[in-house]
Design an enzyme around this catalytic site. Structure first.
Site, mmCIF file in Angstrom:
data_model
loop_
_atom_site.group_PDB
_atom_site.id
_atom_site.type_symbol
_atom_site.label_atom_id
_atom_site.label_comp_id
_atom_site.label_asym_id
_atom_site.label_seq_id
_atom_site.Cartn_x
_atom_site.Cartn_y
_atom_site.Cartn_z
ATOM 1 C CB SER A 240 -0.920 0.011 1.226
ATOM 2 O OG SER A 240 -0.173 -0.038 2.428
ATOM 3 N N GLY A 269 -1.941 -4.176 1.348
ATOM 4 C CA GLY A 269 -2.056 -5.413 2.103
ATOM 5 C C GLY A 269 -1.097 -6.501 1.687
ATOM 6 C CG ASN A 299 1.275 -5.206 4.584
ATOM 7 O OD1 ASN A 299 0.933 -4.481 5.512
ATOM 8 N ND2 ASN A 299 1.198 -4.816 3.321
ATOM 9 C CG ASP A 390 -1.450 5.317 8.801
ATOM 10 O OD1 ASP A 390 -0.296 5.673 8.485
ATOM 11 O OD2 ASP A 390 -2.100 4.481 8.141
ATOM 12 C CG HIS A 393 -0.401 3.730 4.957
ATOM 13 N ND1 HIS A 393 -1.096 3.161 6.013
ATOM 14 C CD2 HIS A 393 -0.244 2.746 4.039
ATOM 15 C CE1 HIS A 393 -1.351 1.897 5.737
ATOM 16 N NE2 HIS A 393 -0.846 1.618 4.548
#
Length: 416
Positions: A240, A269, A299, A390, A393
């Site tokens: 992502s 993801g 991930n 966050d 990202h």
């Protein structure tokens, strides 16, 4: 795997039923309720983040538990509150068995989980297999207990012996839940030792509707460049964070990379095995880039806190695939970006262990390693919401930093 010492040190019983002596917590990511009667609905907080989500459960006369969920990020039926189980003696021949009735999962996903010590749980993804069982009635499932075990896990005091997890929307019934000391496993599960290097589509309910169509769209994008006679000189591969070049990073992309007819092959993801599937299904075909930027693996950390050596094996497998398909390209292998607000964040420290192993994959000629993590962090090692809102990202400012950090390395790699 080493089980002999575990089996010798632990008392065992032949079968552990989980339908008595255990509380069943029904949860979503914003609330929790206990299934003490015939049914329960998880209460919503005053200001829910997903107002239209619903998680509920009901108990059948046969002791079965049916988990019902809609529009939810995570729904769980979690067996807890009983006397912790010593399952050391159940390895390696033990099984987790139950009857599974997938009533509805057309818009949902599911996983099975088992606790493995303090702050530890192991999971089996079951989305694709679960959807094959929709409407077929109760099916007996028997998983090897080793499906939920990793070298070093502590099975001496398992206080959450089973969790049924759903995502999206669905209805699933579990009955006759047992843990057997010895049994015959009839249900497949990933081998954690090879999961990162075994190509697979992304098995998440929130990705099913768009993941394959995005793959096809990217193949079409590459074909459009080829049909128009445009040479693609630069490719980005990742998850992502790489996909974000199309959104928060759009301006930086236009300023720094568009002139190279660059293609961003990032899928939200994705773990190493998902990128590997995409590479083996044509995403590097039909072009001959000069440079390929690769960042994958965070991930693997976030989804299963995988042993760093296994994640690095997955990264190496992808590098080998890239080199085989695009031998003329120089690969710029990026360290995983920092995540988590503070330097002592568990996932940040885990990614740092991966990054420490990555330079060994680079030869300085065909594969070049680069770590721009320090440019994304504050002097004290914390992360700023201005750069990583966050703490995972990037913001537009973050993408600008990333792009500028690549200007010199890419100029060097792409200049004959």
């Amino acid at each position: 795997m080493h089980f002999s010492a575990l089996a010798a040190s632990a008392p065992t019983t032949q079968s552990v039923p989980l339908d008595k002596g255990w509380q069943i917590a029904i949860t979503d990511f914003e609330g929790e309720a206990r299934l003490t009667g015939d049914n329960v609905t998880v209460p919503k907080p005053a200001n829910p983040r997903v107002p239209n989500s619903r998680v509920a459960a009901k108990r059948g006369d046969d002791g079965s538990v049916t988990l019902q969920f809609s529009n939810t990020w995570i729904a769980q039926a979690r067996w807890q509150g009983g006397k912790p189980l010593d399952l050391r003696g159940h390895l390696p021949r033990g099984t987790v068995e139950f009857d599974l009735d997938v009533i509805d999962l057309a818009k949902g996903g599911m996983k099975f989980k088992l606790g493995c010590g303090k702050d530890c749980e192991r999971k089996i993804p079951f989305l694709f297999a679960g959807r094959e069982l929709i409407g077929k009635g109760p099916q007996h499932m028997s998983f090897a207990l080793t499906c939920f075990w990793r070298e070093g896990d502590d099975f001496s005091k398992v206080d959450v012996p089973f969790t049924l997890e759903g995502t999206g929307s669905g209805e699933i019934k579990i009955a006759k839940l047992r843990i057997h000391k010895t049994g015959k496993a009839t249900s497949a599960c990933p081998d954690y030792r090879t999961q990162s290097v075994t190509p697979e589509r992304l098995q998440e309910s929130w990705a099913v509707d768009w993941w394959l169509p995005r793959h096809e769209a990217k193949l079409a994008e590459i074909k459009a460049h080829r049909d128009a006679g445009r040479r693609v000189d630069l490719v980005f591969l990742g998850d992502s964070i790489t996909q974000g070049w199309e959104n928060e990073g759009k301006a930086a992309w236009a300023s720094h990379f568009a002139r190279h007819n660059a293609v961003a092959l990032g899928f939200g993801g994705d773990r190493t095995e998902n990128l590997l599937w995409r590479l083996q299904h044509g995403e590097l075909d039909g072009m001959a880039p000069k440079a390929i930027v690769v960042m994958i693996g965070t991930n693997n950390t976030g989804e299963r806190l995988e042993d760093p050596a296994l994640t690095v094996a997955g990264i190496k497998k992808n590098l080998d695939e890239i080199r085989q398909r695009q031998p003329q390209a120089t690969v710029l292998l990026l360290a995983l970006f920092p995540r988590g607000e503070k330097p002592d964040d568990l996932l940040r420290r885990h990614n740092a262990r991966i990054n420490a192993l990555l330079p060994a994959l680079a030869d300085g000629k065909h594969i070049v390693f680069l770590d721009i993590g320090p440019r994304l962090t504050n002097p004290d090692g914390t992360l700023s919401k201005d750069i990583l809102p966050d703490f995972l990202h990037l913001s537009p400012q973050g993408y600008d930093i990333w792009a500028r950090s690549l200007d010199v390395p890419l100029t060097s790699l792409m200049t004959p």
